[in-house]
Design an enzyme around this catalytic site. Structure first.
Site, mmCIF file in Angstrom:
data_model
loop_
_atom_site.group_PDB
_atom_site.id
_atom_site.type_symbol
_atom_site.label_atom_id
_atom_site.label_comp_id
_atom_site.label_asym_id
_atom_site.label_seq_id
_atom_site.Cartn_x
_atom_site.Cartn_y
_atom_site.Cartn_z
ATOM 1 N N SER A 17 0.658 -1.275 -0.095
ATOM 2 C CA SER A 17 0.043 0.020 0.144
ATOM 3 C C SER A 17 0.747 1.309 0.053
ATOM 4 C CB SER A 17 -0.950 -0.046 1.162
ATOM 5 O OG SER A 17 -0.178 -0.100 2.359
ATOM 6 N N ASP A 188 0.139 6.251 11.336
ATOM 7 C CA ASP A 188 0.083 5.196 12.012
ATOM 8 C C ASP A 188 1.330 4.278 12.167
ATOM 9 O OD1 ASP A 188 0.743 4.190 9.330
ATOM 10 O OD2 ASP A 188 -1.441 3.041 9.216
ATOM 11 N N HIS A 191 2.111 3.929 7.196
ATOM 12 C CA HIS A 191 2.070 4.704 6.112
ATOM 13 C C HIS A 191 2.246 5.980 5.987
ATOM 14 C CE1 HIS A 191 -1.147 1.187 6.296
ATOM 15 N NE2 HIS A 191 -0.846 1.140 4.736
#
Length: 210
Positions: A17, A188, A191
């Site tokens: 991601s 977090d 990310h």
């Protein structure tokens, strides 16, 4: 080491991601909205006359075994001149949020397999980006027991395959200290924020001689 991008080349970004950065959810941004897009913009701005194609095939949630499973279609068949890989934090994260353990040996073996496959019969150049963690919660410090050996594995593989290495873990943790807190770099802990992505993009472009 640096990798020259002058002239014509196809550059492939691969990973999870962090590399995906929204590319699959927003067709208007095929390179996502993260470091891959930022790096491409910096390169195009610096070398407007070059003929460089950038491709992003990062997929949110992927671990190294997922990357290996789709490597033929999403890497080898694209015949890239340069491949940039960032993978590993999900292999650590899943251990702590779901008890799904990827051994260090499996991680390194799968990673070695994809690098071997992309190099077979080609002179593809490699950029390996360390997986990283910028802890924002006390319990995330425990993740380092699992992540740090993976970082060392990427360093070993960079030497084994004569790849350029982006030492992202130390870079981003230092950036967090400079910026005034981990949340400014990775909200977090995993990310990157826009600032964190920018730090990665600048370091990436330095590896291609910008």
């Amino acid at each position: 080491m640096t990798i020259s991008l002058h002239g014509s080349a196809t550059v492939l970004f691969q990973g999870d991601s962090i590399t995906d950065a929204g590319r699959l959810s927003d067709p208007g941004y095929p390179l996502g909205r993260g470091y891959a897009q930022m790096a491409a913009e910096l390169v195009r701005s610096a070398w407007p006359d070059s003929d460089i194609t950038f491709i992003n095939r990062g997929i949110s949630g992927d671990g190294v075994s997922d990357l290996r499973a789709r490597w033929r279609e999403d890497a080898v068949d694209l015949k890239p001149d340069v491949v940039s890989v960032l993978i590993g934090v999900n292999d650590t994260w899943r251990r702590y949020d779901s008890g799904d353990v990827t051994s260090l040996r499996s991680y390194e073996d799968d990673y070695r397999t994809i690098l071997t496959q992309i190099r077979e019969g080609s002179d593809t150049r490699l950029i390996l980006v360390e997986p990283f963690l910028v802890p924002v919660a006390a319990e995330q410090w425990a993740w380092r027991e699992d992540l740090d050996p993976r970082i060392q594995a990427v360093r070993r593989l960079s030497e084994e395959f004569d790849a350029a290495l982006l030492a992202a873990d130390g870079l981003l943790n230092q950036a967090a200290r400079t910026a005034g807190g981990a949340e400014r770099i990775a909200g977090d802990g995993v990310h990157p924020t826009p600032l964190g992505h920018a730090v990665l993009a600048e370091a990436w472009t330095a590896l291609v001689g910008l």
